[in-house]
Design a protein around this motif. Structure first.
Motif, PDB file in Angstrom:
ATOM      1  N   UNK A 115     -13.332 107.570   0.059  1.00  0.00           N
ATOM      2  CA  UNK A 115     -14.282 107.250   1.124  1.00  0.00           C
ATOM      3  C   UNK A 115     -15.712 107.138   0.606  1.00  0.00           C
ATOM      4  N   UNK A 116     -15.948 107.495  -0.687  1.00  0.00           N
ATOM      5  CA  UNK A 116     -17.310 107.465  -1.237  1.00  0.00           C
ATOM      6  C   UNK A 116     -17.949 106.081  -1.141  1.00  0.00           C
ATOM      7  N   UNK A 162      -7.899 109.716   4.961  1.00  0.00           N
ATOM      8  CA  UNK A 162      -7.864 108.675   3.925  1.00  0.00           C
ATOM      9  C   UNK A 162      -6.631 108.843   3.044  1.00  0.00           C
ATOM     10  N   UNK A 163      -6.305 110.108   2.696  1.00  0.00           N
ATOM     11  CA  UNK A 163      -5.119 110.361   1.879  1.00  0.00           C
ATOM     12  C   UNK A 163      -3.844 109.976   2.624  1.00  0.00           C
ATOM     13  N   UNK A 164      -3.794 110.316   3.913  1.00  0.00           N
ATOM     14  CA  UNK A 164      -2.612 109.975   4.692  1.00  0.00           C
ATOM     15  C   UNK A 164      -2.372 108.482   4.754  1.00  0.00           C
ATOM     16  N   UNK A 165      -3.441 107.709   4.992  1.00  0.00           N
ATOM     17  CA  UNK A 165      -3.295 106.250   5.064  1.00  0.00           C
ATOM     18  C   UNK A 165      -2.907 105.680   3.705  1.00  0.00           C
ATOM     19  N   UNK A 337      -9.238  99.530   5.081  1.00  0.00           N
ATOM     20  CA  UNK A 337      -9.702  99.941   6.408  1.00  0.00           C
ATOM     21  C   UNK A 337      -9.713 101.469   6.488  1.00  0.00           C
ATOM     22  N   UNK A 338     -10.901 102.045   6.338  1.00  0.00           N
ATOM     23  CA  UNK A 338     -11.062 103.496   6.463  1.00  0.00           C
ATOM     24  C   UNK A 338     -12.129 103.832   7.506  1.00  0.00           C
ATOM     25  N   UNK A 339     -12.329 102.920   8.405  1.00  0.00           N
ATOM     26  CA  UNK A 339     -13.339 103.168   9.439  1.00  0.00           C
ATOM     27  C   UNK A 339     -12.736 103.963  10.593  1.00  0.00           C
TER      28      UNK A 339
END
Length: 767
Positions: A115-116, A162-165, A337-339
């Protein structure tokens, strides 16, 4: 199901959860404190309840179902895991998790690295303050309590999501992700429909330890295994204080006011309040709700200090970590897509007016600012905050400790007054003056009571029914050193044997049909005091054995119980049976007889106490007067004479009942012979010489004898009521004074002599 539940039966309303809840998401109602989930931010402070009334819902059952489903289940370790699982190596932990059935094991710190770039992009393009969203407690705080700041939340998912996705995109939607962390708020986070498909279960480290123990797995004895994911490198620093800025590649300077980082409940709340009030306006705010970062979350290891855990994380980061990245991750790219979007979840509570607050404060005896102690015992910072919470239905007015103490003191004063009044009344009813009589037998009994009363000696009271055995027991208790402790009385003939045993010794739950809960017996209730067992000769051999155990060892064992309890009780027993004969016939234990017959008091029957009948009759007449609220002035001598010659099979109890009956029948305030049962008139007639079956000289002569005696008694009664005044007596008799004088002369009554002498002469004449 909510991640935290309340066990109502454990809650003692100590308000610990109210005090520690930063957003007061606790409602006190119905005698216990429950969580208001619409206001809860998942900080986990309420889990520190001293009574363990708040607990985390066990999700291991669902985890076991996932592991047994056949789908690939991936375990993701939160960044702080080295600080908890420090008794074995990371490789052994991975081996242990795979022994449980996990398909792969990853480090969640890689989520921070993914996510950085998104954080950097948002900071670069946004011209207003951005608040980090990697801490779910901070996100819930803003969504539920500061919705004004929703536009300021970083529109990026947390490292966990984020890890799950990332894993589900690499393995396919059939993959299941179980995240392991200290974070309770993460359990709340995955309940949101928007992110429910990213992570399936969140377990605390403590739950995994329990999982190992239940399966009999000791990771310390296993050969190390390698992680399957991507090495997060500097992402491992995310969990430390200041670590998010480094893990997210956010440059900062010591004197930089554009970037603000804070950890801990108080600092996070202060910054959020300042942002909401517009007092500060930095470019980026990095917040984590737990003190010291994620290593000090609600599921932390409380045996270790924050500094020691920090060193464990750093040592782990600098060590060689076994990694064997699975082939499908080597070419996998982070999700594009991490929004994430956020919404207003606040609930609107009614706002009280100043007069509403004032009324509530007045209800707890706070009439001025000086009365507001702000002691925080109720869990609220100020008395006014508590008053607002009461108005909003979140708190109870009875939570105010100073008010309760003051009320208890007032109630104590009232109870003390009532106690004194009741004690005085009981003293009147149960005092030594109740043992009434001027005969030698009664004096001997009173003397024995005075000698044995102050001692702890067991007493056996013998006597016929109605001779005053319970009265004697009360007198002994009043003279003992236990007089301020309870006196428990039990009539052994009023209950069935099984019920009497339960009544005396108590019972355990399930000991018999109807025993739905543990119950203390009367011996425990009388601990420190005295117990009086009336009609002791009627108890069964089994009860005799239990009673002997009490006298020998001072112990009672409840029905259905295996343990005993020591009690300090003085025993007074009473019987109307011949216990010596019972020992000879075998229905009464000899050893129990000798334990009971330490000090014996024999109560004489009323027929042997004829000297005391006049004073007893007056005493019972006075009791009847108070009970019936009726004007009663005395008992005529004829009635007393008949009572002195009656056998009294029911003894004092019978006498009390007969006088009360006669008092009810009395028409003029004087209990007369005619008001007593017919047996007393027969006794009086026999004593006067009118014997049934004895033939007189003639009917006329016998009639004249009776009429003459009746006439003389009537004249004497009128004189007695008139106090010896002939004129007054004539008026009471409704006859002329001269006629009354002639009647006096006819019956040989001299006015100048005392009335009692006249009664004495009458008795002599009758005899």
């Amino acid at each position: 199901m909510q991640p935290i539940i309340t066990y109502k039966e454990r809650c003692r309303t100590c308000y610990s959860c109210v005090r520690t809840c930063p957003v007061k998401a606790i409602k006190v109602d119905g005698g216990y404190a429950e969580i208001i989930y619409e206001r809860c931010i998942g900080c986990g402070n309420c889990l520190n309840c001293p009574q363990k009334a708040k607990v985390v819902v066990d999700r291991m059952v669902k985890t076991q179902e996932l592991l047994a489903s056949g789908d690939p289940v991936v375990a993701v370790l939160g960044c702080s895991f080295p600080a908890f699982f420090h008794s074995y190596t990371p490789g052994q932990l991975v081996a242990g998790l795979k022994s449980l059935g996990f398909h792969e094991v990853h480090e969640g710190a890689h989520g921070a690295r993914m996510i950085a770039p998104h954080y950097a992009a948002e900071i670069a393009k946004t011209d207003h303050t951005l608040i980090s969203t990697h801490c779910p407690a901070v996100v819930d705080l803003i969504e539920r309590h500061y919705p004004k700041l929703l536009p300021n939340l970083m529109p990026v998912v947390s490292p966990m999501l984020a890890m799950g996705r990332f894993i589900k995109e690499a393995l396919g939607p059939q993959a299941k992700v179980v995240y392991l962390s200290t974070c309770i708020a993460a359990k709340f986070e995955i309940q949101s429909p928007e992110v429910a498909n990213f992570v399936d279960v969140v377990l605390t480290y403590g739950e995994i330890e329990l999982f190992f123990r239940r399966r009999g797995i000791s990771p310390a004895n296993l050969t190390e295994a390698a992680f399957d994911g991507i090495d997060p490198e500097q992402g491992r620093m995310f969990t430390l204080s200041g670590g998010p800025l480094r893990a997210l590649d956010i440059a900062t300077d010591f004197l930089d006011t554009e970037t603000v980082a804070a950890e801990g409940e108080s600092h996070s709340l202060e910054i959020v309040r300042d942002l909401a009030a517009g007092r500060i306006n930095p470019r980026y705010v990095d917040l984590r709700f737990c003190d010291g970062g994620c290593v000090d979350g609600p599921g932390k290891n409380r045996d270790l200090t924050n500094f020691y855990k920090r060193n464990l994380i750093i040592r782990y980061t600098n060590s060689t970590i076994p990694y064997r990245t699975a082939a499908h991750y080597r070419t996998a790219k982070p999700p594009a897509q991490l929004s994430q979007s956020f919404q207003d979840k606040s609930i609107k509570l009614p706002a009280p007016k100043p007069e509403d607050v004032r009324k509530i404060l007045n209800a707890t005896a706070k009439f001025s600012q000086g009365d507001e102690l702000n002691c925080r015992a109720c869990g609220y910072a100020t008395c006014r905050e508590h008053a607002v919470a009461v108005f909003q239905g979140l708190a109870d007015i009875g939570m105010c400790l100073p008010y309760n103490l003051r009320k208890m003191e007032e109630d104590r004063g009232i109870l003390m007054q009532k106690y004194e009044l009741m004690s005085r009344e009981l003293d009147k009813q149960l005092g030594e003056d109740m043992i009434i009589g001027d005969d030698r037998e009664n004096a001997a009994v009173v003397e024995l009571i005075r000698h044995v009363g102050p001692t702890p000696t067991t007493v056996l009271i013998r006597g016929e029914t109605g001779t005053g055995k319970e009265l004697t027991a009360r007198a002994i208790h009043r003279l003992s050193t236990r007089a301020d402790k309870p006196l428990v009385t039990v009539n052994c003939t009023t209950l069935a044997d099984s019920l009497l045993e339960s009544e005396l010794f108590g019972h355990k739950k399930g000991a018999f049909t109807g025993a739905i809960a543990d119950r203390k017996g009367l011996f425990e209730a009388a601990d420190g005091g005295t117990i009086f067992l009336d009609e002791i000769g009627d108890i069964t051999p089994k009860l005799q054995a239990e009673l002997l155990r009490l006298l020998d060892q001072g112990e009672v064992r409840p029905v259905g119980g295996t343990s005993v309890k020591r009690v300090n009780v003085r025993l007074i027993a009473a019987t109307n049976k011949d216990l010596e004969q019972g020992v000879r016939d075998g229905w009464f234990r000899e050893d129990l007889y000798y334990r009971l017959n330490v000090f014996s008091i024999d109560l004489p029957p009323l027929r042997e106490r004829t000297e005391s009948i006049p004073i007893l009759s007056r005493h019972f007449l006075e009791k009847a007067r108070k009970k019936l609220n009726k004007r009663l002035t005395g008992i005529e001598e004829r009635a007393v004479t008949a009572m002195r010659n009656y056998r009294w099979p029911g003894n004092i109890r019978e006498m009390q009942n007969i006088i009360e009956r006669a008092a009810v029948l009395s028409q003029d305030g004087v209990v007369r012979l005619e008001n007593l049962p017919s047996i007393f008139r027969e006794i009086f007639d026999e004593r006067a010489g009118v014997l049934p079956g004895v033939r007189r000289t003639s009917f006329k002569a016998e009639r004249e004898t009776h009429v003459g005696r009746l006439e003389r008694n009537l004249i004497l009664r009128y004189l007695e009521e008139a106090g010896g005044n002939v004129s007054k007596a004539a008026r009471l008799a409704d006859v002329p004074r001269r006629t009354f004088y002639r009647l006096l002369e006819k019956n040989g009554i001299a006015v100048q002599r005392k009335l009692e002498h006249a009664f004495g002469n009458e008795q002599d004449g009758d005899q």
